[in-house]
Design a protein around this motif. Structure first.
Motif, short mmCIF file in Angstrom:
data_model
loop_
_atom_site.label_atom_id
_atom_site.label_comp_id
_atom_site.label_asym_id
_atom_site.label_seq_id
_atom_site.Cartn_x
_atom_site.Cartn_y
_atom_site.Cartn_z
N ALA A 632 13.63 23.10 -29.76
CA ALA A 632 13.92 23.33 -28.35
C ALA A 632 14.78 22.22 -27.76
O ALA A 632 15.76 22.47 -27.04
N CYS A 633 14.42 20.97 -28.04
CA CYS A 633 15.17 19.84 -27.47
C CYS A 633 16.59 19.77 -28.03
O CYS A 633 17.56 19.57 -27.27
N VAL A 634 16.75 19.92 -29.35
CA VAL A 634 18.08 19.85 -29.95
C VAL A 634 18.97 20.96 -29.42
O VAL A 634 20.15 20.71 -29.07
N GLU A 635 18.45 22.20 -29.34
CA GLU A 635 19.27 23.32 -28.87
C GLU A 635 19.67 23.13 -27.41
O GLU A 635 20.81 23.44 -27.02
N GLU A 636 18.77 22.57 -26.59
CA GLU A 636 19.10 22.36 -25.18
C GLU A 636 20.15 21.25 -25.03
O GLU A 636 21.07 21.36 -24.20
N ILE A 637 20.02 20.21 -25.82
CA ILE A 637 21.01 19.12 -25.76
C ILE A 637 22.37 19.62 -26.22
O ILE A 637 23.41 19.31 -25.60
N GLU A 638 22.40 20.42 -27.27
CA GLU A 638 23.68 20.94 -27.76
C GLU A 638 24.27 21.97 -26.80
O GLU A 638 25.48 22.19 -26.78
N ARG A 639 23.43 22.59 -26.00
CA ARG A 639 23.92 23.60 -25.05
C ARG A 639 24.60 22.97 -23.85
O ARG A 639 25.64 23.44 -23.38
N ARG A 640 24.04 21.85 -23.33
CA ARG A 640 24.62 21.31 -22.09
C ARG A 640 24.71 19.78 -22.07
O ARG A 640 24.96 19.20 -21.01
N GLY A 641 24.52 19.12 -23.24
CA GLY A 641 24.54 17.66 -23.21
C GLY A 641 25.57 17.00 -24.09
O GLY A 641 25.68 15.76 -24.09
N LEU A 642 26.38 17.79 -24.82
CA LEU A 642 27.33 17.18 -25.74
C LEU A 642 28.45 16.45 -25.01
O LEU A 642 29.05 15.51 -25.56
N ALA A 643 28.70 16.88 -23.78
CA ALA A 643 29.76 16.21 -23.01
C ALA A 643 29.19 15.09 -22.15
O ALA A 643 29.93 14.41 -21.42
N GLU A 644 27.88 14.88 -22.21
CA GLU A 644 27.22 13.87 -21.39
C GLU A 644 27.47 12.48 -21.99
O GLU A 644 27.25 12.25 -23.19
N GLU A 645 27.92 11.55 -21.16
CA GLU A 645 28.19 10.20 -21.66
C GLU A 645 26.88 9.49 -22.00
O GLU A 645 25.93 9.49 -21.23
N GLY A 646 26.84 8.92 -23.21
CA GLY A 646 25.66 8.16 -23.62
C GLY A 646 24.47 9.02 -24.00
O GLY A 646 23.32 8.54 -23.91
N ILE A 647 24.72 10.28 -24.40
CA ILE A 647 23.61 11.14 -24.78
C ILE A 647 22.90 10.53 -25.99
O ILE A 647 23.55 9.99 -26.90
N TYR A 648 21.62 10.55 -26.04
CA TYR A 648 20.75 9.92 -27.04
C TYR A 648 20.72 8.39 -26.90
O TYR A 648 19.97 7.74 -27.62
N ARG A 649 21.56 7.83 -26.02
CA ARG A 649 21.53 6.38 -25.81
C ARG A 649 20.91 6.06 -24.47
O ARG A 649 20.00 5.23 -24.39
N ILE A 650 21.38 6.76 -23.42
CA ILE A 650 20.82 6.55 -22.08
C ILE A 650 19.55 7.40 -21.97
O ILE A 650 19.58 8.61 -22.19
N SER A 651 18.44 6.77 -21.63
CA SER A 651 17.17 7.47 -21.54
C SER A 651 16.96 8.04 -20.13
O SER A 651 17.54 7.54 -19.16
N GLY A 652 16.15 9.08 -20.04
CA GLY A 652 15.82 9.67 -18.74
C GLY A 652 14.69 8.93 -18.07
O GLY A 652 14.21 7.90 -18.56
N ALA A 653 14.26 9.45 -16.91
CA ALA A 653 13.18 8.82 -16.16
C ALA A 653 11.90 8.86 -16.98
O ALA A 653 11.52 9.89 -17.56
N SER A 654 11.19 7.74 -17.04
CA SER A 654 9.98 7.61 -17.85
C SER A 654 8.89 8.61 -17.42
O SER A 654 8.22 9.22 -18.25
N ARG A 655 8.74 8.81 -16.10
CA ARG A 655 7.70 9.72 -15.59
C ARG A 655 7.99 11.16 -16.03
O ARG A 655 7.09 11.89 -16.46
N GLU A 656 9.27 11.55 -15.96
CA GLU A 656 9.64 12.91 -16.35
C GLU A 656 9.45 13.14 -17.85
O GLU A 656 9.05 14.22 -18.29
N ILE A 657 9.74 12.10 -18.64
CA ILE A 657 9.54 12.21 -20.09
C ILE A 657 8.06 12.39 -20.41
O ILE A 657 7.68 13.22 -21.26
N GLN A 658 7.19 11.64 -19.73
CA GLN A 658 5.75 11.77 -19.97
C GLN A 658 5.23 13.16 -19.54
O GLN A 658 4.37 13.73 -20.21
N ASP A 659 5.77 13.69 -18.45
CA ASP A 659 5.38 15.04 -18.01
C ASP A 659 5.78 16.09 -19.04
O ASP A 659 5.02 17.02 -19.34
N LEU A 660 6.98 15.92 -19.61
CA LEU A 660 7.46 16.88 -20.61
C LEU A 660 6.65 16.75 -21.90
O LEU A 660 6.35 17.76 -22.56
N LYS A 661 6.27 15.54 -22.24
CA LYS A 661 5.42 15.32 -23.42
C LYS A 661 4.08 16.04 -23.24
O LYS A 661 3.59 16.72 -24.17
#
Length: 711
Positions: A632-661
């Motif tokens: 799910a995560c890989v397909e979503e990143i490839e769908r709308r994140g390949l043009a995002e600068e720093g993808i896989y390097r810049i992390s998202g908000a810690s609270r949102e990551i914990q909610d998704l976990k």
């Protein structure tokens, strides 16, 4: 309710002139305690449509009910004869005008319209005269010998009269075969000939003991014989129930019932005559589908019978006939199809206390099934009281689950903002109803206000579904069905018109002891979605597999198909199948493993966590090669994140990551919904967190050096 029955009994005895000694009023709480064990049943208190067997214990009561049936039959015969006379009244004049220069109908049309009607009238005249003479002689005897009423009632014999009558039912065969031609002729002549139209729209018949005049259309009267022929079997059934075993009429009535039932079974069940109702204006309202559903009203749920006609939906309540009366339906609601809006959705998870009750009921069903097997093996063909009692308890459990278990919701809303909600157990069943309604709605049906009393009354005759959808009521539940584990691997799909994210839902029939449905994860956006996901179902009595393909927008069901399950062909070996679901083809493999089933856990099932679990174990418990969270995560990143600068390097908000976990650990479908809308850096951060918390690295330590050298 007990007090209502008591008061009705007192009122009845008083009306019959019998003395009644009134008892002290019983405390309702005491009644509840006394009958607590007896009333602990999930079965509805009303019958589901089968004729009641008499509860009379004494021959005197049975003979009294028998006499009541015969008297009511005599009154209905008088009404029916009056209707036939009204129908035949213009026949001579129409036949005479056929030889003139300006005929109303041609001779051929007259013969078609009135075919077999004179013969039917003569048949019922003779039967009516014979029955009236029998009852008249009994009434005279009743007046002269009041002390010997039971003896005189026992001497009343009508068996030979009925046997002679049913032996001539073949006259109805000709009428039934000609009925459609007669109706077409009447409609054609009504439109083309004003003189016949005037006649056909104002037929007057005397009805009831007061001989009140009633207006009919010609076509409505023409339908009366069809209605009458089915009532003969119902009357004979009641008559047989209220005839004592030692009565000399018993064998004659049994034979008459056999002949009548045999005649009805020869009538084509699928003919229009069987499934149509004629309205007062001459239109044809055709029954398309019917079945049992759970109707939600005033916060409660009740089993109802739903009828789909060509122009409306009718919901009725099965009402079992009281002693001496046949079963019937009571009107609940109806909705015109014109402008009807449909919305469906899966039901939300029930509260914890209801989940516990569902689990306990399933466990109880499992033990009842085991006990039933034991009793049936001991009975060796006969049916003991223990077996019968066990079947009734099993039926009660199935009814309760059918009413209370989470199901699929179909919301109906009319143009007048009137709405109703019904629940159905299977998504495939919901889609069949939805498809049938949409198909009829496209034809822009004319909204004709129905005669609700007549329409509800006709449901007994028109219904195609006789029994509740309970598996314990189906014959041969152990024959050629699956008992064990059914494994389904969903490989791929093709035929999509445009890229979409879709999933596959599978459902099985059989006893609802275990979960009967499962579904894959959402695929990536593709024209040819791939899953390679294994779904495993514990089955008890499964015979059919329903497969549906749905898009991520839940109301879009893209296709469905039903597969007959063959235990022999699928036993312990994979069988690969490509199913055509309409616009979509789904490829899957099926294997059946027969084994002794274990009792289901009384604790509700909960999703196992995926974080901090070996990646191989997570994939195994989900039945896939790659865990859902990774896909799910890989397909979503490839769908709308390949043009995002720093993808896989810049992390998202810690609270949102914990909610998704937390969502991936507790509710996969909620997690998929969040992934679609979450910030893409949050999605990549969740995937990195998953890999970081693996108990063993993605590349195992013992293989790291080998991989490093290979690179």
């Amino acid at each position: 309710m007990v007090m209502d029955v008591y008061e009705e009994s007192v009122e009845y005895l008083t009306s019959c002139g019998l003395p009644v000694v009134e008892e002290e009023v019983i405390d309702s709480d005491l009644i509840q305690d006394v009958f607590a064990d007896e009333t602990d049943s999930a079965l509805p208190t009303e019958s589901t449509g089968l004729p009641d067997t008499p509860t009379c214990k004494s021959p005197e009561e049975m003979l009294e009910k028998r006499l009541l049936v015969l008297r009511k039959l005599l009154m209905s015969e008088e009404t029916y004869l009056s209707e036939l006379e009204t129908l035949l009244m213009p026949m001579k004049a129409l036949r005479a005008s056929a030889g003139t220069s300006q005929p109303v109908l041609s001779l051929e049309e007259v013969q078609t319209v009135f075919y077999q009607l004179p013969e039917l009238r003569d048949l019922h005249r003779e039967f009516h005269s014979g029955l009236r003479a029998k009852l008249q002689s009994f009434m005279d005897l009743e007046q002269n010998l009041p002390m010997h009423l039971c003896e005189s009632a026992f001497q009343l014999s009508v068996g030979e009269l009925f046997l002679k009558f049913v032996s001539q039912l073949g006259l109805y065969r000709g009428f039934i075969d000609n009925y459609e031609s007669a109706v077409k002729t009447v409609r054609k002549c009504t439109q083309a000939e004003p003189r016949f139209r005037t006649l056909a729209e104002s037929m007057m018949s005397a009805k009831g003991p007061d001989k009140c005049r009633t207006t009919y259309t010609f076509e409505a009267l023409l339908y009366k014989p069809l209605d009458r022929v089915t009532k003969t079997t119902l009357v004979l059934h009641d008559l047989l129930n209220y005839t004592p075993a030692d009565h000399h009429d018993k064998t004659l009535i049994q034979e008459a019932l056999r002949v009548s039932s045999s005649f009805l079974s020869g009538v084509n069940e699928g003919s229009q005559c069987k499934t149509a109702v004629t309205l007062s204006r001459g239109e044809r309202r055709q029954l398309v589908r019917d079945g049992f559903v759970v109707d939600v009203h005033e916060g409660g749920r009740s089993l109802r019978h739903l009828f789909l006609y060509t122009d409306l939906l009718l919901c009725v309540k099965p009402k079992g006939g009281t002693t001496g009366r046949q079963s019937c339906y009571r009107f609940c609601w109806y909705m015109p199809l014109a402008g009807l809006k449909l919305h469906w959705k899966p039901e939300q998870e029930p509260p914890a206390d209801l989940q516990v009750k569902i689990s306990n009921t399933r466990e109880k069903m499992f033990h009842l099934r085991s006990a039933l097997h034991k009793y049936m093996n001991e009975d060796k063909g006969s049916v003991s009281r223990a077996t019968d009692r066990c079947k009734k308890k099993l039926e009660a459990c199935e009814v309760w689950l059918l009413t209370h278990k989470p199901s699929f919701i179909l919301e109906l809303q009319s143009t007048s903002s009137k709405s109703h909600t019904i629940h159905l157990s299977f998504l495939s069943e919901l889609d069949e109803w939805r498809e049938a309604i949409i198909k009829l709605r496209r034809k822009d049906p004319e909204t004709v206000p129905p005669d609700l009393l007549s329409l509800s009354s006709s449901c007994i005759k028109l219904r195609m579904t006789q029994h509740l959808p309970l598996y314990c009521l189906q014959p041969g539940t152990e024959d050629n069905s699956m008992h064990g584990t059914l494994c389904v691997v969903v490989h791929s799909a093709c035929g999509l018109q445009q890229p979409a994210s879709v999933y596959v839902c599978v459902e099985v029939d059989g006893f609802d002891i275990f979960d009967r449905k499962a579904q894959t994860c959402l695929s990536s956006y593709s024209l040819t979605p791939q899953w390679e996901q294994e779904l495993s179902l514990q089955v008890d009595g499964a015979r059919h597999l329903h497969v549906l393909c749905l898009s991520e927008f839940q109301e879009d069901i893209m296709g469905r198909a039903t597969l007959q399950l063959d235990p022999t062909e699928m036993l312990k070996k994979w069988k690969k199948i490509t199913l055509n679901l309409g616009l979509v083809e789904v490829t899957l493999s099926i294997k059946y493993i027969a084994h002794t089933l274990k009792a289901p856990s009384s604790a509700p099932l909960q999703q196992k966590p995926v974080f901090s679990v070996l990646i191989g174990d997570a994939a195994k418990q989900e039945g896939v090669l790659v865990p859902h969270i990774v896909r799910a995560c890989v397909e979503e990143i490839e769908r709308r994140g390949l043009a995002e600068e720093g993808i896989y390097r810049i992390s998202g908000a810690s609270r949102e990551i914990q909610d998704l976990k937390l969502a991936f650990d507790t509710n996969y479908w909620e997690a998929m919904s969040r992934v679609r809308s979450a910030d893409v850096n949050t999605v990549s951060g969740t995937l990195k967190l998953y890999f970081r918390e693996l108990p063993e690295p993605l590349i195992p330590v013992q293989h790291f050096q080998s991989l490093s050298k290979a690179l």
